[in-house]
Design a protein around this motif. Structure first.
Motif, PDB file in Angstrom:
ATOM      1  N   VAL A 479       0.861  -1.189   0.000  1.00  0.00           N
ATOM      2  CA  VAL A 479       0.000   0.000   0.000  1.00  0.00           C
ATOM      3  C   VAL A 479       0.894   1.234   0.000  1.00  0.00           C
ATOM      4  CG1 VAL A 479      -1.781   1.288   1.237  1.00  0.00           C
ATOM      5  CG2 VAL A 479      -1.818  -1.213   1.248  1.00  0.00           C
ATOM      6  N   LEU A 480       0.647   2.130  -0.953  1.00  0.00           N
ATOM      7  CA  LEU A 480       1.418   3.378  -1.068  1.00  0.00           C
ATOM      8  C   LEU A 480       0.544   4.569  -0.697  1.00  0.00           C
ATOM      9  CD1 LEU A 480       3.128   2.779  -4.548  1.00  0.00           C
ATOM     10  CD2 LEU A 480       4.028   2.225  -2.275  1.00  0.00           C
ATOM     11  N   ASP A 481       1.200   5.665  -0.316  1.00  0.00           N
ATOM     12  CA  ASP A 481       0.430   6.884  -0.053  1.00  0.00           C
ATOM     13  C   ASP A 481       0.029   7.579  -1.346  1.00  0.00           C
ATOM     14  OD1 ASP A 481       3.006   7.606  -0.753  1.00  0.00           O
ATOM     15  OD2 ASP A 481       3.174   9.221   0.735  1.00  0.00           O
ATOM     16  N   ARG A 482       0.835   7.408  -2.413  1.00  0.00           N
ATOM     17  CA  ARG A 482       0.562   8.018  -3.706  1.00  0.00           C
ATOM     18  C   ARG A 482       0.858   6.988  -4.789  1.00  0.00           C
ATOM     19  NH1 ARG A 482       4.047  11.970  -5.098  1.00  0.00           N
ATOM     20  NH2 ARG A 482       2.648  13.733  -5.501  1.00  0.00           N
ATOM     21  N   THR A 483       0.033   6.933  -5.835  1.00  0.00           N
ATOM     22  CA  THR A 483       0.260   5.917  -6.869  1.00  0.00           C
ATOM     23  C   THR A 483      -0.247   6.369  -8.228  1.00  0.00           C
ATOM     24  OG1 THR A 483      -0.087   3.583  -7.451  1.00  0.00           O
ATOM     25  CG2 THR A 483      -1.935   4.729  -6.466  1.00  0.00           C
ATOM     26  N   PRO A 484       0.416   5.899  -9.297  1.00  0.00           N
ATOM     27  CA  PRO A 484      -0.118   6.106 -10.645  1.00  0.00           C
ATOM     28  C   PRO A 484      -0.886   4.869 -11.126  1.00  0.00           C
ATOM     29  CG  PRO A 484       2.144   5.395 -10.810  1.00  0.00           C
ATOM     30  CD  PRO A 484       1.807   5.410  -9.329  1.00  0.00           C
ATOM     31  N   PHE A 485      -0.879   3.784 -10.312  1.00  0.00           N
ATOM     32  CA  PHE A 485      -1.489   2.523 -10.706  1.00  0.00           C
ATOM     33  C   PHE A 485      -3.010   2.605 -10.575  1.00  0.00           C
ATOM     34  CE2 PHE A 485       2.816   1.229  -9.946  1.00  0.00           C
ATOM     35  CZ  PHE A 485       3.027   0.117 -10.757  1.00  0.00           C
ATOM     36  N   TYR A 486      -3.712   2.248 -11.656  1.00  0.00           N
ATOM     37  CA  TYR A 486      -5.173   2.197 -11.622  1.00  0.00           C
ATOM     38  C   TYR A 486      -5.604   0.888 -10.961  1.00  0.00           C
ATOM     39  CZ  TYR A 486     -10.051   2.154 -13.222  1.00  0.00           C
ATOM     40  OH  TYR A 486     -11.417   2.115 -13.270  1.00  0.00           O
ATOM     41  N   ALA A 487      -6.482   0.977  -9.959  1.00  0.00           N
ATOM     42  CA  ALA A 487      -6.985  -0.216  -9.275  1.00  0.00           C
ATOM     43  C   ALA A 487      -8.236  -0.719  -9.974  1.00  0.00           C
ATOM     44  CB  ALA A 487      -7.294   0.101  -7.820  1.00  0.00           C
ATOM     45  N   GLU A 488      -8.346  -2.037 -10.112  1.00  0.00           N
ATOM     46  CA  GLU A 488      -9.473  -2.643 -10.838  1.00  0.00           C
ATOM     47  C   GLU A 488     -10.802  -2.065 -10.400  1.00  0.00           C
ATOM     48  OE1 GLU A 488     -11.581  -7.009 -11.349  1.00  0.00           O
ATOM     49  OE2 GLU A 488      -9.419  -6.917 -10.985  1.00  0.00           O
ATOM     50  N   SER A 489     -11.575  -1.595 -11.388  1.00  0.00           N
ATOM     51  CA  SER A 489     -12.863  -0.983 -11.095  1.00  0.00           C
ATOM     52  C   SER A 489     -13.623  -0.770 -12.390  1.00  0.00           C
ATOM     53  CB  SER A 489     -12.666   0.371 -10.385  1.00  0.00           C
ATOM     54  OG  SER A 489     -13.907   0.966 -10.089  1.00  0.00           O
ATOM     55  N   GLY A 490     -14.961  -0.871 -12.313  1.00  0.00           N
ATOM     56  CA  GLY A 490     -15.788  -0.592 -13.478  1.00  0.00           C
ATOM     57  C   GLY A 490     -15.497  -1.468 -14.671  1.00  0.00           C
TER      58      GLY A 490
END
Length: 864
Positions: A479-490
């Motif tokens: 778990v990061l405080d900031r990320t460019p990774f899109y988390a699975e959704s929609g």
């Protein structure tokens, strides 16, 4: 006066008094999570009453389609037991949005009933809310209703509210007196529940908005909402006491009797079927599909209840869908959308009938056995078994039990349901969502604008347990405080890539939300060591992200193209977008044709070539819907939403990642279309590099086939046609030779028949004979043996083919269907047919000789 005439007279009357006629809204409320279905005429005007929606008119009238079969307003269990309860009904209404109020509403209602419909004033009784002196004064002193025909009612009966929150206010109700020959007392008395005095019209005076705390806040513009059930007023005008005796229902009841074979038109099961076909047909018209949750499950419950009542009448074949045509004739003029959707409605209902028919008879057998017990309560385990194994909704089982005077152990059912859930949880494996608890801050997402972000590790999880650090080879979730990774959704899968620091490198294989706003990066540590608190560089795999963006943006174009080609009923039922392809599930009840697929591809690729900018905006949810943004069916949205638009072709609410211009997609190609559930189709497609790879692969396969056929690609179709013609010719010749061989064997076999009780009996296997050859041989043997019972068999590919024949003089005692089943059951099969000819199959060839050997003895027993 027919129901259709009353409906039109009502609308015309209020139109003549300055009301705008507004069409019925769908049964699925638009953007209203507080309601399962549209259950009153005012639902589509809810925002107008709250002052949030400024209409071009301040007076409206409508005939609104309503369903009360789930949620707080549920009349399903009463249908078939009362004269006035329905799952589907029409609500006639007139509405004022801050224009006229109590006086005009009461005057309009009285004039319509007594002047337009000519109902005698002395037949009408009135109620008002106990504290509403203003309404009482209008009735008594202006309209002239005698004091002994007006009752003041306290409580919810005369204070109307659509839900736990929203517009509400006192109401006044108008009752019709059916006369002294019907039991029941006036409204407000102890005998008010009888059928003599029936409420026909409710005038609601919208004065307040009830908030979530229960507080009543005065509305800025007091308004009027009225509702009069078309079915009830039709009963009054047609001089009948039951809604089911009006013209509309009588037509449907006769249709239900025609399809079930019922003779008694007063049978309650016919009433249930007539009611349910209306609810089911209009729900499907409005995009609801039978399913296992939400609106889809309510629809499935209603369908299965109707099917069970058909079964009760003796109809065990699909029949319910055949009533759609009758309904369209009865209501299609008022609701043309039903006529347009008719074929789709028929198809969905037929599929659901066929699906339930497979288990209905077995389930009814279990239920019948259970109800023969001396105990007058049906145990919860049996109720759960019927639900879990045979698809019997709880209320369907309760309905059957109620008919027999048996109660249902609802608590036991819930216990059995809970036990199953606990077993399922215990059997489930660790997942990111199920095994990770995080109490820290939310993840800041920067992935719309960049693929690289510096951040800090807030937490690390290994096998679901929080740890301080990981070493090479460890599988973990970071778990990061900031990320460019899109988390699975929609429907869009999570990003992959790399998280690196001076101490180690972590390969991210997937990104998911472990909580609503916390992103978990799942993968394996490739080098070094990582610890909580480390400063890291998070880098998304740019190629994978791009390919996912191509597919996601193409999905929006696909959705719009499907609606343009197949119809506006198309709505998304699920999707999966990753870097290799897009998979899109949608409402449609028949296969998409090759021509339609071609049209869809052309539309999408045309938009790609236009190369319009893909615009994203943050907007208030209601504002986005007003601007035409498409919300996904059943999806939950916050107050602020992200709107993705591609020119004038597609506008949707979406939180996914997309291309900058439609031209970036490159190429769109549909690679498959299939059905995944009743009324649900699936399209899979590829884009960009994936589409090019697919086309190249197809081209290579074409060239390989051409090489095998020793022809050019342009000659393949002609060459295959020639080969197929040759194959058919050879098959025909083979069949002729098999028949000739079987016939010659038949001549020889006749001599092997044995005599049993004066008849010839023959049971043999013929090598190499197919079903056609067996039938031809059977005919020859029956001609030759005159009075006989014959069983012929052949085996091929591990399967047995059987045919039995009995001459007409013996069929009174020996039935070919029973004979063939006697043999088939011994070789792992079953079959049947006419008394003189029957066929069967089997899967155990090794047991065939013994089975045939017992035929003579079996026939002897039947001839005795």
């Amino acid at each position: 006066m027919k129901s259709s005439e009353i409906r039109q007279k009502f609308l015309d009357y209020f139109a003549s008094h300055g009301h705008t006629i507004v069409p019925s809204s769908p049964l699925v409320p638009g953007n209203d999570p507080t309601l399962l279905f549209t259950n009153a005429g005012m639902v589509q005007f809810k925002d107008a009453f709250l002052g949030r929606d400024n209409r071009a008119y301040v007076r409206a009238t409508s005939s609104q389609r309503c369903v009360r079969a789930g949620g707080k307003h549920n009349d399903l269990e009463n249908v078939g037991y009362t004269a006035r309860h329905h799952t589907f009904f029409e609500m006639l209404g007139n509405f004022s949005f801050g224009d006229y109020f109590k006086r005009n509403a009461i005057q309009y209602a009285w004039e319509f009933l007594t002047k337009e419909l000519n109902i005698p004033a002395e037949k009408l009784w009135v109620t008002v809310y106990v504290e509403d002196d203003e309404a009482a004064d209008i009735w008594l002193n202006e309209i002239g209703v005698p004091a002994d025909r007006l009752a003041r009612i306290a409580g919810s009966d005369n204070f109307w509210q659509m839900g736990d929150t929203g517009p509400c206010g006192p109401c006044t109700e108008i009752f019709y007196d059916h006369g002294p020959d019907v039991a029941g007392g006036p409204p407000g008395t102890a005998d008010a529940d009888g059928d003599r005095y029936i409420e026909i019209w409710n005038l609601v005076f919208m004065q307040y908005n009830r908030d979530e705390s229960g507080t009543l806040n005065p509305l800025p513009k007091p308004s009027v909402d009225t509702g009069m059930g078309l079915e009830r007023i039709s009963a009054v005008m047609q001089h009948v006491h039951s809604n089911y005796d009006i013209d509309l229902f009588q037509d449907l009841i006769k249709a239900a009797a025609r399809e079930t074979g019922a003779k008694d038109l007063a049978n309650n099961s016919l009433k249930v079927i007539a009611d349910h076909i209306r609810a089911c047909s209009f729900l499907i018209t409005d995009g609801v599909i039978p399913g296992n949750e939400g609106r889809g499950y309510v629809l499935r419950r209603i369908i299965r209840r109707a099917i069970r009542h058909g079964y009760k009448l003796g109809q065990k074949q699909p029949f319910f869908h055949l009533l759609v045509e009758d309904l369209a004739k009865a209501m299609g003029v008022a609701y043309p959308e039903l006529v347009e959707a008719k074929e789709r409605v028929i198809s969905v209902l037929k599929q659901e009938e066929e699906r339930f028919a497979e288990t209905l008879e077995h389930g009814m057998g279990v239920l019948e056995t259970a109800m023969k017990s001396e105990d007058k309560m049906l145990d919860g385990e049996t109720v759960f078994k019927l639900y879990d194994t045979f698809g019997f909704p709880l209320d369907l089982t309760a309905d059957v039990a109620r008919e027999r005077g048996i109660t249902v152990d609802f608590a036991g059912f819930q216990n059995a349901m809970q036990m199953q859930r606990e077993r399922a949880r215990a059997a489930s494996k660790f997942t990111m969502k199920g095994g990770v608890e995080f109490d820290g801050q939310a993840t800041e997402f920067f992935g719309y604008d960049t693929l690289h972000v510096d951040g800090h590790i807030l937490a690390i999880y290994k096998e679901g347990t929080q740890v301080n650090s990981i070493d090479v080879g460890d599988m973990a979730v970071i778990v990061l405080d900031r990320t460019p990774f899109y988390a699975e959704s929609g429907g869009q899968v999570g990003d992959c890539g790399e998280i690196a620091s001076s101490g180690g490198t972590f390969t991210v294989e997937d990104t998911q939300k472990i909580q609503a706003e916390v992103f978990g990066h799942k993968g394996v540590l490739k080098t070094g060591k990582l610890s909580v608190g480390d400063t890291v560089q998070a880098q998304v795999d740019a190629a994978a992200r791009s390919r996912a963006a191509y597919n996601h943006s193409a999905t929006h174009l696909l959705h719009s193209a499907l609606r343009k080609v197949l119809g506006s009923h198309v709505s998304q039922k699920g999707s999966l977008v990753d870097q290799s392809r897009t998979r899109f599930d949608f409402v449609h009840n028949e296969p998409v044709t090759a021509d339609q697929i071609k049209q869809i591809e052309e539309l999408v690729n045309q938009e790609i070539r236009r190369n319009v900018a893909v615009e994203t905006r943050l907007m208030k949810h209601d504002e986005a819907i007003k601007h035409g943004a498409m919300a996904l069916f059943g999806e939950k949205y916050g107050d602020e939403v992200r709107v993705v638009g591609m020119g004038d072709f597609s506008t949707e609410l979406c939180g996914g990642t997309h291309v900058k211009r439609s031209g970036d997609i490159g190429l769109f190609k549909i690679i498959s279309e299939s059905g995944v559930a009743a009324g649900i189709r699936r399209v899979e497609a590829v884009t960009g590099p994936g589409a090019l790879e697919y086309v190249q692969q197809q081209q290579q396969q074409l060239q390989d086939v051409a090489a095998s056929l020793k022809a050019s690609p342009q000659e393949i179709t002609q060459k295959i046609g020639q080969i197929m013609d040759n194959v058919k010719s050879l098959e025909k010749e083979l069949s002729r030779l098999k028949s000739k061989l079987a016939a010659s064997q038949g001549d020889d076999l006749a001599g092997s028949a044995v005599e049993v009780s004066g008849a010839k009996v023959l049971a043999v296997a013929i090598d190499g004979a197919d079903a056609t050859a067996l039938r031809e041989t059977m005919d020859k043997l029956k001609d030759k043996l005159k009075s006989c019972a014959v069983v012929l068999a052949s085996t091929e590919g591990g399967k047995v083919t059987l045919i039995a024949g009995v001459t007409q003089d013996l069929t009174a005692k020996v039935k070919a269907g029973e004979l063939v089943n006697f043999v088939a059951q011994q070789v792992g099969g079953k079959g049947g047919g006419r008394p003189d000819m029957a066929q069967a199959g089997g899967t155990e060839p090794a047991k065939l000789p013994q089975a045939l050997a017992g035929v003579a003895e079996w026939v002897k027993g039947k001839m005795a």
